[in-house]
Design an enzyme around this catalytic site. Sequence first.
Site, PDB file in Angstrom:
ATOM      1  N   HIS A   1       0.858  -1.183   0.000  1.00 17.79           N
ATOM      2  CA  HIS A   1       0.000   0.000   0.000  1.00 17.79           C
ATOM      3  C   HIS A   1       0.894   1.233   0.000  1.00 17.79           C
ATOM      4  O   HIS A   1       1.565   1.515   0.985  1.00 17.79           O
ATOM      5  CB  HIS A   1      -0.905  -0.013   1.239  1.00 17.79           C
ATOM      6  CG  HIS A   1      -1.821  -1.200   1.258  1.00 17.79           C
ATOM      7  ND1 HIS A   1      -2.236  -1.797   2.420  1.00 17.79           N
ATOM      8  CD2 HIS A   1      -2.360  -1.906   0.256  1.00 17.79           C
ATOM      9  CE1 HIS A   1      -3.023  -2.810   2.116  1.00 17.79           C
ATOM     10  NE2 HIS A   1      -3.111  -2.902   0.813  1.00 17.79           N
TER      11      HIS A   1
ATOM     12  N   GLU B   1       1.486   3.867   2.878  1.00 19.63           N
ATOM     13  CA  GLU B   1       1.961   3.487   4.211  1.00 19.63           C
ATOM     14  C   GLU B   1       3.466   3.723   4.347  1.00 19.63           C
ATOM     15  O   GLU B   1       4.269   2.808   4.448  1.00 19.63           O
ATOM     16  CB  GLU B   1       1.575   2.029   4.481  1.00 19.63           C
ATOM     17  CG  GLU B   1       0.066   1.868   4.506  1.00 19.63           C
ATOM     18  CD  GLU B   1      -0.412   0.422   4.529  1.00 19.63           C
ATOM     19  OE1 GLU B   1      -1.641   0.228   4.535  1.00 19.63           O
ATOM     20  OE2 GLU B   1       0.417  -0.493   4.542  1.00 19.63           O
TER      21      GLU B   1
ATOM     22  N   HIS C   1       3.439  -3.123   6.992  1.00 17.55           N
ATOM     23  CA  HIS C   1       2.310  -2.241   6.671  1.00 17.55           C
ATOM     24  C   HIS C   1       2.209  -1.085   7.666  1.00 17.55           C
ATOM     25  O   HIS C   1       2.872  -1.082   8.689  1.00 17.55           O
ATOM     26  CB  HIS C   1       0.988  -3.028   6.725  1.00 17.55           C
ATOM     27  CG  HIS C   1       0.728  -3.843   5.495  1.00 17.55           C
ATOM     28  ND1 HIS C   1      -0.190  -3.474   4.558  1.00 17.55           N
ATOM     29  CD2 HIS C   1       1.296  -4.991   5.057  1.00 17.55           C
ATOM     30  CE1 HIS C   1      -0.201  -4.366   3.588  1.00 17.55           C
ATOM     31  NE2 HIS C   1       0.689  -5.307   3.864  1.00 17.55           N
TER      32      HIS C   1
ATOM     33  N   GLU D   1       1.993  -4.367  11.389  1.00 22.42           N
ATOM     34  CA  GLU D   1       1.262  -3.111  11.265  1.00 22.42           C
ATOM     35  C   GLU D   1       1.895  -2.072  12.182  1.00 22.42           C
ATOM     36  O   GLU D   1       1.986  -2.285  13.394  1.00 22.42           O
ATOM     37  CB  GLU D   1      -0.209  -3.309  11.665  1.00 22.42           C
ATOM     38  CG  GLU D   1      -0.972  -4.282  10.785  1.00 22.42           C
ATOM     39  CD  GLU D   1      -1.505  -3.655   9.508  1.00 22.42           C
ATOM     40  OE1 GLU D   1      -1.215  -2.466   9.263  1.00 22.42           O
ATOM     41  OE2 GLU D   1      -2.208  -4.366   8.749  1.00 22.42           O
TER      42      GLU D   1
HETATM   43 ZN   LIG Z   1      -1.539  -1.885   4.409  1.00 13.70          ZN
END
Ligand SMILES: [Zn+2]
Length: 1064
Positions: free
Chosen positions: A742, A745, A815, A900
């Site tokens: 992504h 990010e 992420h 994350e």
């Molecule tokens: Zn992500």
Amino acid sequence: MISKGGSEALLTALVNHARTFSPDYNILLPLLHLLAKVGHRDRRIGMKAEDAGAVLLTLNLLRQNINHARRVAACLWVIQVFSSSVSAANLIGENHGLDVIYQLIPQYTTRNLHTIKAAINAFAALLYTKANVWSIVSKGYISGLLRLYEDWHNKDTQHVAISIRHALLCCLHNATQSTAGRQAFISQGGIRLLYQTTQTCLLSKSTECLVEPSVQLMRKCLPKTPLPLTSDKSAYTFPLPGRPHAVPDVDIGSDESSIESDAEEDEDNQEDDNRDYDDDLESDLNKLRLRPDPDRPKELLPQYSRLCPELSHDFQELVLSSEPEESSTSSSDDEAVMPDTFPPRSNSRDSMRSTPNSDSSTSLDGSYTETEISIKGHTPAAAQLEAHDFHSHSSVLSTSPGCRTMIREATEETPSVQKRDEQDDDEEGAEEGHHRTMIDRLLERHGSCIPHHEPKLYRAAAAKTKSIPGFSILAFPDFWGHLPPPGHEPMAPRKPNIQRQKVLEDVQRFLNTSDTINRLVFDLEDSSVQCQSDSLRFFSKFECGNLRKAIQVRRCEYDLILNADANCSQHTQWFYFEVSNMVADVPYRFNVINCEKSNSQFNYGMQPVLYSVREALEGKPRWVRTGTDICYYRNYFCPAQGRRKTTFYTLTFTITFKHNEDVCYLAYHYPYTYSALKAHLKVLQKSVDPATVFFRQQILCGTLAGNPCPLVTITACPASKGWKDLHQLRNRPCIVLTGRVHPGESNASWVMKGTLEFLCSSDLVAQSLREAFVFKIIPMLNPDGVINGICHGRQSGNPGADTDQADRQVFCDYHGHSRKKNVFLYGCSVKETLWQSGSTVDTVGLKEDPGYRTIPKTLDRIAPAFSFNSCNYLVEKSRSATARVVVWREMGVLRSYTMESTYNGCDQGIYKGLQTGTRELQEMGVKFCHSLLSVTKDMKLLYSRRLINHIDLDHNILDHKSHNCFEDDEPPCVEEIEYSTDRPTVKCNDLDSDVNSNMANPDEEEELDERHSDAAKCQQDCINESIIKGNLFPPQIRQASIEALSEKRNTCNGVRISNGQITS
Ligand SMILES: [Zn+2]
């Protein structure tokens, strides 16, 4: 009581008693009270009343007793309760019930407040149906309600009738649930009236409770305004040329990689959905079983061998350790292995000097002219390409003449040219050349202060980066570099009622055209937009920049519209733009008005980041968290073309700049560009000792735009060329790390930066890890998305399957998480998933290696930002295509994770209450490497004393972390935040307490004793009871109303009534 038929019994009793020739109100009145209380809790009371024929009967009772305040009140409560059924409400409406009740709402009085309130509430309840709203709109009652509210507001100076005013607002609220109602509200001046009354209400504490419903009402009625765009589509469209030839291995694994990004997207979006996790959990054991056998033919594997250069490398340098070619920085492996997308390297400094000076980048009035670069996937002549690129990238500094002026001042070697206009005299080429030498001087003075960053390497890397719009300008922070500020940055405290204040300001904008400017000051698609001298100047046409439009709303307030993803009109969240021409110490309000996520950490202490060029030139090159009055809330904009039902959110923040005429950059989070990655990899490559560290950069695949997606291999060179050492090397397990699926990010990139630097370092742990593992790192899976400032984008190549290699032990996909704090891992566990899903599968016989918990447990002890409690190991169906689940299931990798990292900060551990900076993110990348020690096979070797001393996994000072952090969502803000698209809830009713007080004080006139009713005390409003009691009934009907409820104990259908309370 309801389930036993109590409602029906009461309705029957009511019908029977009311139909008698002269009803006995000693019975009827308590019956009505009781019916109101019971019916209030019976969702089907309206239908039951219709069946019993009680609806119109009650309306008739109301008509007959219109001068009898207590009976009127009782009937109104019952009508209110009946109106929960649409057909009952419509029946009342059709029989002129609305008119009867509307007549009962008088202008300001201090008498009969109870009855008046009951009338307003009943009226409001009837407005839940569209037909009734239509009816009152056509009769002009909305205007009437507004005038009533105004009258009560103006005359209730002692604030004795707050509850009436509140009830009127609820009534208006229901009346404006439909478009017709809202239109009537607006055309009757409702917004202005409420805005004005709210200003007064804000002045007194006792009227404070009216502010929130007023603000919600105004916000709801503000007319939907399309975003000022000609198209909701991105300003950048991506030419989709089928499959470009430059992409190797295009068919293999494309299935995985293409769904991967979509699925991970879900992962982010679903966090606040309160979805029932159990439904989403995979409970099919066959789907949960690991499949260690590769799902493609083994014959395909050899083509991947090029991605394992460590296996075929001959390690000549071990014999000829001083081979000149290897030690020279001008030759590197990456280009040797790369296909034709990368030209043979020449010394970048030389090529910069040889670049023609003519240009291109800035014309001096502040508008920009760019040289168009077409996207070339496979340019034949490499040398040509390079020259072309340099031509188009010849301006080092992003921007504005202001920026150059500053640099002139900083070098102090040219006569200060303060005024931009004077530069007009400069000949373009000379200016450019002059400019360059200044940059060189500056770099000599300051440039070396940032570890692992070389501006000139950055410039060289950026010159090769291919973007959709053909960026020709570098953003200064990316070029110059960033050093984390000393000290920590605490989360910003949320200002009380900030949301309310911002909505009021938005309403004011709607009402007050006098201070509204509404002037377009920047348009990505139209460079002819002129900047005014008294407005901020914006720019975003650089890598990762994505401001599409800036509109000066008021003198110091700007609406900003972000560019949607290329070929797409959604997912705006990331922002990055340049702003200049500011005045110091003036608060500027910025509103990013087309955000789409329904909640944001900006409501929980997070601040955007700012980079000041002036500060950088003064030796403080850093992104800092900044901004006050930060709030993220639903706004009244809608898509330009109304193509879809979208709710937009505003992120608003206020920045007070420190310097006049500075050039600043503002971003959602610390930017990390694709060019930065390439430059960084070059720096790392130069930094390692090739005799001991095997560092290779290769191209995993090309992207659609022609940017290589780098794959980095890091491991230790074998101790010798002996068979044993080479064998050990070839049998090292793989650690595969990926990032930036992504593109928005960027925090993932900073974590990755920490990991890469650590793995290339001479740290003892790093050495041991290199000896134990082969690291395969794909730091940026979606380069095109990153370059073009996209938040969520499609993957353009097919990197997914290329790293397929049998012996890997850990996979982790880095992420960023926009709605949670801390850093945490998602893993995969069959048993935990089955348990959590409530599956009936017997898990006793199931064997599962609990090793998937080793890394998170270790991280919890050694990584301050990490939170074990936020981790989970569930395999959700909706995430079955994420890299984590695919790698785990298809390749049998037990330790397969998504990491994350928060954009905000931590709510536990030593960083509690602090926002994360790049230092903490990089530290997380280092700690992740440390934690890999815990999965090495040869524990004895790796836990040798030197390592234990080094990081001390067992006795870490961080072990004291609190473990009761908030696992899921944020605790509620003091100010209720409205995220949903549902209508806001305005509490309209405290029917019970109203009924109770009517029952408990049967005769207010006669019972002016000290006995205060408990029920009355419960009332939420601020009515001063003694005043109300003394004046509740007007003199003309007082006599009639004196009707003592003589029987305080009464049995009614077996239900015992005692003083209005149901006791059995
Ligand atoms: Zn992500």
